[in-house]
Motif scaffolding. Structure first.
Motif, PDB file in Angstrom:
ATOM      1  N   HIS A  16     -11.696  -3.795   5.753  1.00 39.97           N
ATOM      2  CA  HIS A  16     -11.996  -2.495   5.125  1.00 39.97           C
ATOM      3  C   HIS A  16     -13.488  -2.198   5.104  1.00 39.97           C
ATOM      4  N   GLU A  40       0.816  -1.209   0.000  1.00 37.17           N
ATOM      5  CA  GLU A  40       0.000   0.000   0.000  1.00 37.17           C
ATOM      6  C   GLU A  40       0.851   1.260   0.000  1.00 37.17           C
ATOM      7  N   ALA A  54     -10.181   3.976   3.676  1.00 43.34           N
ATOM      8  CA  ALA A  54     -10.374   2.637   4.237  1.00 43.34           C
ATOM      9  C   ALA A  54     -10.928   1.666   3.209  1.00 43.34           C
ATOM     10  N   PHE A  55     -11.783   2.138   2.308  1.00 47.72           N
ATOM     11  CA  PHE A  55     -12.418   1.239   1.339  1.00 47.72           C
ATOM     12  C   PHE A  55     -11.390   0.722   0.339  1.00 47.72           C
ATOM     13  N   ASP A  56     -11.499  -0.559   0.008  1.00 47.92           N
ATOM     14  CA  ASP A  56     -10.597  -1.180  -0.964  1.00 47.92           C
ATOM     15  C   ASP A  56     -11.362  -1.471  -2.247  1.00 47.92           C
ATOM     16  N   ARG A  74     -14.649  -1.088   8.703  1.00 47.92           N
ATOM     17  CA  ARG A  74     -14.117   0.235   9.028  1.00 47.92           C
ATOM     18  C   ARG A  74     -14.813   1.307   8.218  1.00 47.92           C
ATOM     19  N   CYS A  75     -15.045   1.043   6.948  1.00 51.18           N
ATOM     20  CA  CYS A  75     -15.691   2.038   6.084  1.00 51.18           C
ATOM     21  C   CYS A  75     -17.135   2.290   6.524  1.00 51.18           C
ATOM     22  N   ARG A  98      -5.509  -7.732   0.798  1.00 44.89           N
ATOM     23  CA  ARG A  98      -6.454  -6.622   0.678  1.00 44.89           C
ATOM     24  C   ARG A  98      -6.413  -5.850   1.994  1.00 44.89           C
ATOM     25  N   LYS A  99      -6.935  -4.641   2.015  1.00 46.22           N
ATOM     26  CA  LYS A  99      -6.945  -3.851   3.245  1.00 46.22           C
ATOM     27  C   LYS A  99      -7.715  -4.594   4.331  1.00 46.22           C
TER      28      LYS A  99
END
Length: 439
Positions: free
Chosen positions: A275, A245, A422-424, A278-279, A271-272
């Motif tokens: 995510h 990242e 935060a979004f992946d 959190r989003c 991947r995050k």
């Protein structure tokens, strides 16, 4: 763009012609497609063939030109910090404001949260970004570059979204238009320096090839190559690719392993992590704050004993009543429409991902790009308020005081920026591929 290596030799054994990059594996940060960026000449670019995201753009003599621009920007930033932005006068009373006056006045009125955010986004983040960039580029010219340069450059990349000088300048312009009928205004030298600073930093970002910086660090021995393994070997071992990242280098994860990037030392994830949760949490918190942000006043203007608290929408109405239609449209777009569009866009992206919608993936990827860029421009209202509070303190003649709504609105902007980070977006493509496989 080619997605396969044409040269049978391992990447490490290939010697590129002068002014040409090496072919390297890359993973698109928006759709997750693993591919190879071919060798690029100067002033060339490579885009993802699936979602058209720019993967890399090269520039001639990128590091030296970026260093020259960065040093010029640092000089201009010094002028902007030391000189006044604007001076106002009325009835024999004069006041002036610089970059620090707005946060100072906000703190004096007990709104320290707003003061801290304004100071960080307009002074601390831009200064640290420029200073860090100069430090990295100068360090790479040393015979033995400091090993921590890669950490510094990684933090510079994270600060980019929080350096908002250009948004602040637009906020100053809005404040100028609102003040011009109340007081006499003189433009300070710092305002011209800020304008030149924006042009210089844009030029520095335009000529800098960030991958060239990371590659120079690798060439100078600042990476942990002992932990790195070639993409071809790891693919044959069946491991899962993961893109860093921070620096974008492709690494590979084995079962149960969580290695660090061999180039910058950051933790690698396929991947995050978490995510979606959190989003959602950040978006819901932003929606909750959006209500008081629009109900409570953001500022109170008192002129010759008359005036009333003003909400965000009330400020737009005042501009319309004054016949300032373009400015009213700008404030309405940045302060009302952008937060709604950003929250709505993030909700659409998350719902479509959770339900594994396979349609309109390109459009949703474009929507994510827009959402991740426009949110910071909603800070116009906050920056405008910091200038007004700093300049308009003339007792019974004219006074402007901040309101509680400004704190809530600033919270909405900050939370939506974090939510977009935060979004992946790669998860949209993963979910769509999984849906096609099971159907």
């Amino acid at each position: 763009m080619s997605t396969a290596m044409n040269d049978p030799r391992p990447i490490a054994d290939q010697t590129p012609p002068r002014h040409q990059t090496l072919p390297r594996p890359a993973m698109c940060r928006h759709c997750g497609l693993l591919q190879t960026i071919p060798a690029l000449d100067d002033s060339s670019s490579a885009s993802c063939p699936r979602c058209h995201t720019m993967l890399r753009r090269t520039h001639p003599d990128s590091l030296n030109r970026a260093l020259a621009m960065t040093m010029a920007a640092l000089s201009l930033f010094g002028v902007a910090c030391l000189m006044p932005l604007m001076s106002v006068s009325t009835a024999g009373i004069s006041l002036s404001a610089d970059l620090f006056t707005g946060p100072e006045r906000l703190q004096q009125r007990g709104i320290w949260e707003l003061a801290l955010i304004v100071l960080f986004t307009t002074v601390a983040a831009p200064f640290l970004k420029l200073l860090g960039m100069a430090y990295v580029l100068i360090g790479l010219k040393m015979s033995r570059p400091p090993r921590h340069l890669r950490r510094v450059f990684g933090w510079i990349e994270r600060l980019r979204a929080w350096s908002m000088v250009e948004v602040y300048l637009l906020g100053v312009f809005v404040a100028y238009v609102k003040l011009v009928d109340i007081v006499h205004i003189d433009i300070g030298l710092a305002l011209y320096a800020l304008g030149l600073l924006i042009l210089t930093t844009v030029a520095a970002d335009a000529v800098l090839d960030r991958q060239a910086v990371w590659e120079e660090m690798e060439r100078r021995g600042l990476s942990d190559e002992s932990r790195g393994t070639s993409a071809t070997v790891m693919l044959f071992e069946g491991r899962h690719p993961a893109s860093c990242e921070t620096c974008g280098k492709v690494g590979f994860l084995g079962v149960g392993s969580r290695p660090s990037c061999s180039r910058c030392g950051s933790r690698l994830h396929h991947r995050k992590p978490n995510h979606m949760a959190r989003c959602w949490a950040l978006v819901i918190a932003a929606i909750v704050l959006y209500v008081p942000a629009n109900v409570y006043p953001v500022l109170t203007v008192v002129h010759l004993g008359s005036g009333a608290p003003s909400t965000i929408l009330g400020g737009v109405e005042e501009l319309l009543d004054a016949g300032m239609y373009p400015l009213a449209a700008l404030v309405f777009f940045a302060s009302i429409l952008v937060p709604v569009l950003k929250l709505g866009g993030l909700i659409i992206l998350m719902i479509s991902t959770q339900f594994a919608w396979a349609g309109r993936l390109l459009d949703r990827t474009r929507l994510y790009r827009i959402v991740s860029v426009i949110g910071r421009w909603s800070m116009i209202d906050i920056f405008m308020e910091s200038i007004l509070v700093a300049l308009v303190q003339f007792g019974a003649i004219a006074t402007i005081e901040p309101g509680f709504g400004a704190i809530s609105f600033c919270g909405v902007v900050i939370l939506t920026i974090f939510a977009a980070e935060a979004f992946d977006p790669r998860s949209m493509w993963d979910a769509a591929a999984s849906s096609r496989t099971t159907s």
